[in-house]
Each structure stands twice: as structure tokens, then as C-alpha cells.
Design a protein around this motif. Structure first.
Motif, short mmCIF file in Angstrom:
data_model
loop_
_atom_site.label_atom_id
_atom_site.label_comp_id
_atom_site.label_asym_id
_atom_site.label_seq_id
_atom_site.Cartn_x
_atom_site.Cartn_y
_atom_site.Cartn_z
N LEU A 72 0.14 -1.05 0.21
CA LEU A 72 -0.30 0.21 0.43
C LEU A 72 0.96 1.34 -0.27
CD1 LEU A 72 -1.84 -1.38 3.10
CD2 LEU A 72 -2.95 -1.16 1.15
N THR A 73 0.78 2.37 -0.77
CA THR A 73 0.70 3.91 -0.03
C THR A 73 -0.25 4.32 0.31
OG1 THR A 73 0.04 4.23 -2.73
CG2 THR A 73 1.95 3.51 -2.42
N ARG A 74 -0.06 5.61 1.37
CA ARG A 74 -0.95 6.58 1.64
C ARG A 74 -1.41 6.71 0.79
NH1 ARG A 74 3.78 7.31 5.42
NH2 ARG A 74 3.14 6.91 7.31
N PRO A 75 -1.55 7.74 0.06
CA PRO A 75 -2.58 8.34 -1.30
C PRO A 75 -3.51 7.30 -2.12
CG PRO A 75 -0.52 9.29 -1.48
CD PRO A 75 -0.14 8.25 -0.90
N GLY A 76 -2.63 5.98 -2.32
CA GLY A 76 -3.78 4.83 -2.89
C GLY A 76 -4.27 4.19 -2.02
N LEU A 77 -4.27 4.22 -0.70
CA LEU A 77 -4.99 4.10 0.54
C LEU A 77 -6.39 4.18 0.47
CD1 LEU A 77 -6.41 1.87 2.76
CD2 LEU A 77 -4.53 2.88 4.33
N GLU A 78 -5.97 6.45 0.89
CA GLU A 78 -6.62 7.29 0.86
C GLU A 78 -8.39 7.27 -0.17
OE1 GLU A 78 -4.88 10.92 1.32
OE2 GLU A 78 -4.14 10.15 3.12
N GLN A 79 -7.75 6.32 -0.94
CA GLN A 79 -8.24 7.01 -2.97
C GLN A 79 -9.03 5.61 -2.29
OE1 GLN A 79 -7.08 9.24 -5.68
NE2 GLN A 79 -8.85 8.41 -7.48
N ALA A 80 -8.65 4.48 -2.67
CA ALA A 80 -9.03 3.59 -2.61
C ALA A 80 -10.53 2.75 -1.76
CB ALA A 80 -7.87 1.54 -2.07
N THR A 81 -11.17 2.31 -3.44
CA THR A 81 -12.48 1.61 -2.93
C THR A 81 -12.54 0.77 -1.33
OG1 THR A 81 -12.77 2.02 -5.11
CG2 THR A 81 -14.21 0.63 -3.37
N ARG A 82 -13.46 0.83 -0.74
CA ARG A 82 -13.71 -0.21 0.34
C ARG A 82 -13.92 -1.35 -0.22
NH1 ARG A 82 -14.43 4.44 1.47
NH2 ARG A 82 -14.73 5.31 4.63
N ARG A 83 -13.95 -2.70 0.23
CA ARG A 83 -14.29 -4.06 -0.46
C ARG A 83 -15.80 -4.18 -0.75
NH1 ARG A 83 -11.42 -10.11 0.24
NH2 ARG A 83 -13.43 -11.44 -0.51
N VAL A 84 -16.56 -3.92 0.29
CA VAL A 84 -17.74 -4.03 0.28
C VAL A 84 -18.33 -3.48 -0.93
CG1 VAL A 84 -18.45 -2.18 1.76
CG2 VAL A 84 -19.84 -4.23 1.49
N VAL A 85 -17.80 -2.04 -0.68
CA VAL A 85 -18.17 -1.40 -2.74
C VAL A 85 -18.24 -1.27 -3.77
CG1 VAL A 85 -18.41 1.14 -3.44
CG2 VAL A 85 -18.75 0.43 -1.04
N ALA A 86 -16.41 -2.00 -3.82
CA ALA A 86 -16.33 -2.55 -4.96
C ALA A 86 -16.77 -4.37 -5.43
CB ALA A 86 -14.17 -2.55 -4.24
N ASP A 87 -17.17 -4.84 -4.33
CA ASP A 87 -17.78 -6.37 -4.71
C ASP A 87 -19.08 -6.09 -5.05
OD1 ASP A 87 -15.71 -7.82 -3.74
OD2 ASP A 87 -16.05 -8.21 -1.77
N ARG A 88 -19.85 -4.99 -4.40
CA ARG A 88 -21.22 -4.83 -4.92
C ARG A 88 -20.71 -4.22 -6.59
NH1 ARG A 88 -24.93 -1.65 -6.48
NH2 ARG A 88 -23.68 0.60 -6.32
N ARG A 89 -20.05 -3.25 -7.03
CA ARG A 89 -20.31 -2.89 -8.25
C ARG A 89 -19.34 -3.77 -9.41
NH1 ARG A 89 -18.13 2.07 -6.97
NH2 ARG A 89 -16.51 1.20 -7.12
N ALA A 90 -18.95 -4.70 -8.56
CA ALA A 90 -18.26 -6.09 -9.34
C ALA A 90 -19.83 -6.83 -9.91
CB ALA A 90 -16.91 -6.73 -8.96
N ALA A 91 -20.45 -7.33 -9.35
CA ALA A 91 -21.36 -8.11 -9.16
C ALA A 91 -22.79 -7.46 -9.91
CB ALA A 91 -21.79 -8.38 -8.09
N ARG A 92 -22.60 -6.09 -9.86
CA ARG A 92 -22.96 -5.92 -10.79
C ARG A 92 -22.48 -5.21 -12.64
NH1 ARG A 92 -25.59 0.69 -10.21
NH2 ARG A 92 -26.80 0.67 -12.15
N LEU A 93 -21.56 -5.45 -12.53
CA LEU A 93 -20.88 -5.55 -14.11
C LEU A 93 -21.54 -7.24 -14.44
CD1 LEU A 93 -17.44 -3.00 -13.23
CD2 LEU A 93 -19.47 -2.83 -15.15
N HIS A 94 -20.34 -7.84 -13.46
CA HIS A 94 -21.10 -9.64 -13.75
C HIS A 94 -21.62 -9.61 -14.90
CE1 HIS A 94 -20.61 -13.44 -13.85
NE2 HIS A 94 -19.73 -13.56 -14.51
N ALA A 95 -23.15 -9.05 -13.64
CA ALA A 95 -24.29 -9.16 -14.04
C ALA A 95 -24.88 -8.81 -15.11
CB ALA A 95 -25.74 -8.64 -12.89
#
Length: 395
Positions: A72-95
Motif C-alpha cells: 500500500l501507499t498512503r495516497p493509494g489507500l485513501e483513494q482506494a474503494t472499500r471492499r464491500v463497495v467494490a464487490d457490489r460494483r463488480a457483481a453489478r458489472l458481471h450481471a
């Protein structure tokens, strides 16, 4: 962090240093550095390991147990998407039928890893060499290297004809200083490039700051605001074939619960006097301009057309806002408010505000509270007039 330090952390000696540093994270940094060096770890490697250990410790809130193996980097961590949000977005893309995805500006890979977990083949592009290498390392650590590969380069040069979906998270901090960029037109990649992606790939998602001006939302796009446990964390534009509704508020709650409120974002709620119950809508609902839709669900009205507090005659359980029972409605007067709270022996107050210039910290001092009782104070406007509501929370 540079590429040589990152490479050193990925050696057996670096892995051992990381493991030792993990047990020291969260304590005094000078003592931790001395303790790690005392075990024979060279100072540069000890510093790099301790930095990673501290970042991993902070990242647990976003990524859960997986944070323990990430780079990790500090700026990268601050901008990174939370896992729960990223997982829901990925599921919607796959669907929606996305099977190959370009992640333009993939950062540390949070969204790309979620898409790969959903079975989507992801091609990440990242301009910063260290961040790109970390993203690839994170894919390896997650066992997803065959589904998520990273190239270091210019996101605008990637051939999007190779994929059937695009995710773009433009950089919203300046290089070097890390200062936030509030004007989307100063993002990297440029805003014109980002908003033009949907013309080339109909299934395009763009992650943006939650403070995005509605006037900048492309025509026909769905704008979604996302909250996690009451905090507004991001917004996203679902473009082309992915757009389902004009506006959406998505709220993630403890226990894996997810609630979504949708609407036009252009409806106005009715206005009326305060009633027995006050609803404080979730920030994602407010930013999505869906307060009117929520008012319809609650049979509620606004006390002022410009203030997002809703009033109703009865309490209704809703995931989209907090409910308070109003005991008193007063034109704001510090002297009168102080006297009333003193008479009721209120010694603890929660102060909420919308449409008020008062500073909660200064008001708390000015009230000179004493007593065992507690109350919620809502500083607002009703029909344009400064007003204070004395309330009690409703379970």
C-alpha cells in the motif's frame, strides 16, 4: 517507497521483516523502529516494513483480513474503494454481461481485484511505476494474477476495443503534495477523456468524488452516491448500457445489508411546519437529491425548502435516515435554550445542524451544561427562521 524498497520487501528477508513489523504496528513508531532494528533488520528495510505494517493496520477497515497481505501507499489507500463497495460494483458489472474489463487508473487494485473475484478478466493501467508494481503484487497475493494483470502506462493510450467494459477512477490528488483536487476538470486522466469513454465502450463506470456537481453528470448517465455505515464514501457514474435510473443512493449497513433508493433527483418534497418526528436523511440520500423520494416513503414534509430535514406525524423504520422525536420547537435564543436545558438538568447534548451558521463546539461551551439528562439539539431553519429543535432519538 521506491521500486528497490518494494523489491526488498518481497524477498524472504523482507517477508520476515513485514511479519515482525506487523506485531509492532499501532505503537510508538520510534520504539517500533528500534525494536525491529535490534533483531538485525537493516534500517532502510525496517523503515519500509514498518510503513507497510502501519498502512496495513489502517487498511483493515477498508479491506478486512486481506489487508494483511497487501502492499500500500498512503495516497493509494485513501483513494482506494472499500471492499464491500467494490464487490457490489463488480457483481453489478458481471450481471450486466461484462467479462473483460479495463481498469484505467487502477491504483492499488481494489476495484480490479473485486472484479477478478467476480470472474471478470481485468486489464489494469496505472501511470505510477511503484503503484503499478504494488497492484500486480496484490493480485499475486490474492491468487488472482491470471485474472488481473497490470501495465504501467498512460490510461488514455489503452486500446479499449479489447474489452467489453471500462472502469475509470481518475486521480483526485496532485502528484507530490497529495492535495485533493475538487474540480473534476483537473482530474487525471482528463475529464473530457473520462466522460467520452462511454461513447467508445457502452458499459462504462466512472468513480468520482461524492461532492460532484450535478451539472457535470453526463446526459443519460446514472449517478450513484454510496454510503457505508452512515459515512458518504464515493459517487459513481454508470454510463451507456449500465444506466438504469437517473439517481441512486446505495447504503451499506452492518451485517452485509445493502439498501438502495432511486428516483429522478429532480422532484421537490412538500413543505410544512415541524411535526412530532424529525428524520435526518443519510448523506448519500441528500447528495443524490432523493430527499423528495424519501419524503414520499415516510409521508413527511420539509420545514424549509432548502434544508434536508423531514418531519412526520409517526415514526417509520427506514434505513435511509435517522429518526428523532421532537419535544420542543423554539426560535433560536441562547438565553432561552440555556434556561430550558438547565431546568431539565440536561448535561449532555448531541448537536446536529443544517442551515445554521452556529458552531456546535462554541454553542456547547456557551450552554454551560450541567445535569444527568441527555438530549439532541437540531439547529436549522423553519420557513427561513433560525430554529432549534430539542429531540430524543427514536430506536
Amino acid at each position: 517507497m521506491d521500486l528497490d524498497q518494494l523489491a526488498a520487501l518481497r524477498t524472504p528477508e523482507g517477508s520476515a521483516a513485514l511479519a515482525a513489523a506487523a506485531g509492532l504496528a499501532g505503537g510508538d513508531p520510534l520504539a517500533a523502529a528500534s525494536a525491529l532494528r535490534a533483531t538485525g533488520v537493516p534500517p532502510p528495510l525496517a523503515a519500509a516494513a514498518l510503513t507497510q505494517a502501519e498502512l496495513r493496520h489502517r487498511a483493515v477497515g477498508k479491506f478486512g483480513p486481506a489487508a494483511a497481505g497487501m502492499f500500500l501507499t498512503r495516497p493509494g489507500l485513501e483513494q482506494a474503494t472499500r471492499r464491500v463497495v467494490a464487490d457490489r460494483r463488480a457483481a453489478r458489472l458481471h450481471a450486466a454481461g461484462v467479462r473483460t474489463l479495463a481498469d484505467l487508473g487502477c491504483g492499488l487494485g481494489a476495484d480490479a481485484l473485486a472484479a477478478a473475484r467476480a470472474g471478470i478478466r481485468v486489464y489494469g493501467v496505472e501511470a505510477d511505476p511503484v503503484t503499478a508494481t504494488m497492484a500486480a503484487a496484490n493480485a499475486t497475493a490474492a491468487g488472482l494474477a491470471e485474472l488481473f494483470t497490470v501495465e504501467c502506462g498512460d490510461a488514455t493510450a489503452f486500446d479499449v476495443s479489447r474489452v467489453d467494459g471500462v472502469f475509470c477512477d481518475p486521480a483526485r490528488r496532485t502528484t507530490g503534495t497529495g492535495r485533493r483536487i475538487f474540480d473534476p476538470r483537473a482530474y487525471s486522466p482528463p475529464w473530457d477523456f473520462v466522460t467520452g469513454l462511454a461513447e467508445r465502450v457502452p458499459r462504462t463506470v466512472v468513480k468520482v468524488a461524492p461532492g460532484l456537481d450535478h451539472a457535470l453528470i453526463p446526459a443519460g448517465a446514472e449517478a450513484e452516491w454510496v454510503g457505508v455505515d452512515g459515512d458518504l464514501v464515493e459517487a459513481a457514474l454508470w454510463c451507456g448500457d449500465l444506466a438504469e435510473v437517473p439517481r441512486r443512493a446505495t447504503l451499506h449497513r452492518p451485517g452485509g445489508r445493502c439498501h438502495q433508493l432511486t428516483g429522478s433527483g429532480a422532484t421537490e418534497a412538500p413543505v410544512g411546519p415541524p411535526r412530532r418526528y424529525l428524520y435526518d436523511p443519510d448523506p448519500a440520500v441528500v447528495r443524490a437529491h432523493l430527499v423528495a423520494e424519501l419524503s414520499g416513503e415516510l409521508d413527511a414534509t420539509l420545514g424549509d425548502p432548502s434544508i434536508a430535514y423531514l418531519y412526520a406525524d409517526s415514526p417509520t423504520r427506514t434505513p435511509y435516515g435517522r429518526c428523532l422525536e421532537i419535544t420542543d420547537v423554539l426560535p433560536f435564543s441562547l438565553k432561552r435554550l440555556r434556561a430550558l436545558l438547565r431546568d431539565r438538568r440536561v448535561g449532555r447534548v448531541e448537536i446536529l445542524k443544517r442551515g445554521s451558521a452556529l458552531t456546535p463546539e462554541q454553542l456547547r461551551r456557551d450552554l454551560r451544561l450541567a445535569g444527568e439528562a441527555a438530549a439532541s439539539l437540531v439547529l436549522t431553519r423553519v420557513a427561513g427562521a433560525p430554529t432549534v429543535l430539542i429531540c430524543q432519538p427514536v430506536d
